[in-house]
Structure formats: C-alpha cells, structure tokens
Write a protein that holds these residues in place. Structure first.
Motif, PDB file in Angstrom:
ATOM      1  N   ALA A  77       0.998  -1.213  -0.050  1.00  0.00           N
ATOM      2  CA  ALA A  77      -0.097   0.102  -0.033  1.00  0.00           C
ATOM      3  C   ALA A  77       0.795   1.295  -0.003  1.00  0.00           C
ATOM      4  O   ALA A  77       0.536   2.240  -0.923  1.00  0.00           O
ATOM      5  CB  ALA A  77      -0.800  -0.169   1.133  1.00  0.00           C
ATOM      6  N   THR A  97      -5.484  -1.624  -1.290  1.00  0.00           N
ATOM      7  CA  THR A  97      -5.220  -3.133  -1.528  1.00  0.00           C
ATOM      8  C   THR A  97      -5.730  -3.951  -0.474  1.00  0.00           C
ATOM      9  O   THR A  97      -5.511  -3.624   0.547  1.00  0.00           O
ATOM     10  CB  THR A  97      -3.623  -3.289  -1.895  1.00  0.00           C
ATOM     11  N   CYS A 114      -5.603  -2.663   3.326  1.00  0.00           N
ATOM     12  CA  CYS A 114      -4.290  -2.121   3.537  1.00  0.00           C
ATOM     13  C   CYS A 114      -4.540  -0.669   2.795  1.00  0.00           C
ATOM     14  O   CYS A 114      -4.685  -0.653   1.618  1.00  0.00           O
ATOM     15  CB  CYS A 114      -3.173  -2.757   3.258  1.00  0.00           C
ATOM     16  N   PHE A 115      -4.000   0.436   3.412  1.00  0.00           N
ATOM     17  CA  PHE A 115      -4.209   1.811   2.855  1.00  0.00           C
ATOM     18  C   PHE A 115      -2.959   2.434   2.840  1.00  0.00           C
ATOM     19  O   PHE A 115      -2.182   2.334   3.852  1.00  0.00           O
ATOM     20  CB  PHE A 115      -5.410   2.677   3.508  1.00  0.00           C
ATOM     21  N   THR A 125       0.709   4.349   6.545  1.00  0.00           N
ATOM     22  CA  THR A 125      -0.233   3.371   6.084  1.00  0.00           C
ATOM     23  C   THR A 125      -1.387   2.984   7.166  1.00  0.00           C
ATOM     24  O   THR A 125      -1.023   3.222   8.327  1.00  0.00           O
ATOM     25  CB  THR A 125       0.752   2.043   5.778  1.00  0.00           C
TER      26      THR A 125
END
Length: 154
Positions: A77, A97, A114-115, A125
């Motif tokens: 990510a 993702t 996940c960012f 993240t």
C-alpha cells in the motif's frame, strides 16, 4: 454533504490535486470523487492496479516487496501510494489493496484492507479489518475509509 464532496471542497481550498491507486475497490474512490461536478479541478488521475503486474508496471511497486509481503500488505500500500504520487501531478495520493472476498486465508482474512496515504513530504499506512461483510460491503467500507483518509490529510 458527502465525504467525497468534503474531500473536493477541502482540496479546492488548499489548491491540492489528488491521485488514487486502487486494487480491491476497482476505481470506486475515483468514481466517488468524479461523480461530483467540478472534480476535475482537483482529481488528477486514478490507477486501477488489480494484478501484481499492474502494480509493478503502473506504480513501480517492487516485485521483491510483493514476493516478501504479498499484495495485501502495508508495504505494498505504501509503494502504491508513493508510485501514484510520483506518476502524477497530484499533491496527495491514496492507495487501497485488500481482500474484499469471498475468500481469504488464515493469515490474510476476508475484509482486510491496507491503505497508503502519501503527500510530497509524508507517507502513512493503515490496515483495517472490516471482517467478512461480503464483497460489496467491504469495497464500500474501503472506499469510505479512503475518502476519510484523504479528508484527514487535507
């Protein structure tokens, strides 16, 4: 006022352009933003990188990172967000993702997303366990979380 409208308004006030890098949401964040008239003033571009090859080719995600951590990871990510920022004229990029479902595994369960959120000076993240809500609900929750991350970054 919708989350997307708030993001656009704040970005316009700050003179910031936005890019998105999306996998499991398939462009839902970009669509939420561009559904609103005038969004072209702040939305630079969106990358839909559903496959690992697309993540590598379009965003510059390292094959080594993918091999070591898998596509659904904070590390990927992060690289997706960095790649979107580097390959755009944006000041701010969000990456997503995850595993919308159905499916998942013991180590990467359905609903894990996940960012990455990147500016020219910072990258963070965030991983959220939405749970096995079903594909549509996980994707919608991920879209909304990404919009909140953008809003917070602005």
């Amino acid at each position: 006022m919708s989350l997307a409208s708030q993001v656009l308004d704040n970005a316009k006030k700050d003179g910031k352009m936005i890019a998105t890098a999306e996998s499991c949401t398939g462009g839902m964040v970009a669509a939420a933003l561009t559904d609103i008239p005038g969004s072209s003033a702040v939305v630079d571009r969106g990358f839909i990188t559903y496959t690992n090859a697309a993540k590598v080719e379009m965003l510059g995600v390292s094959p080594d990172t993918l091999a070591a951590h898998g596509a659904v990871s904070p590390e990927v990510a992060r690289e997706m967000a960095q790649g979107a920022l580097a390959r755009s004229h944006a000041h701010l990029a969000v990456a997503i993702t995850g595993i919308a479902g159905p499916g998942g595994s013991e180590f990467k369960p359905e609903g894990r997303v996940c960012f990455g959120i990147a500016t020219r000076g910072d990258i963070r993240t965030d991983t959220v366990e939405f749970g096995a809500l079903g594909r549509d609900k996980v994707r919608a929750a991920a879209r909304d979380h990404a919009l909140r991350l953008l809003l917070d970054a602005l």
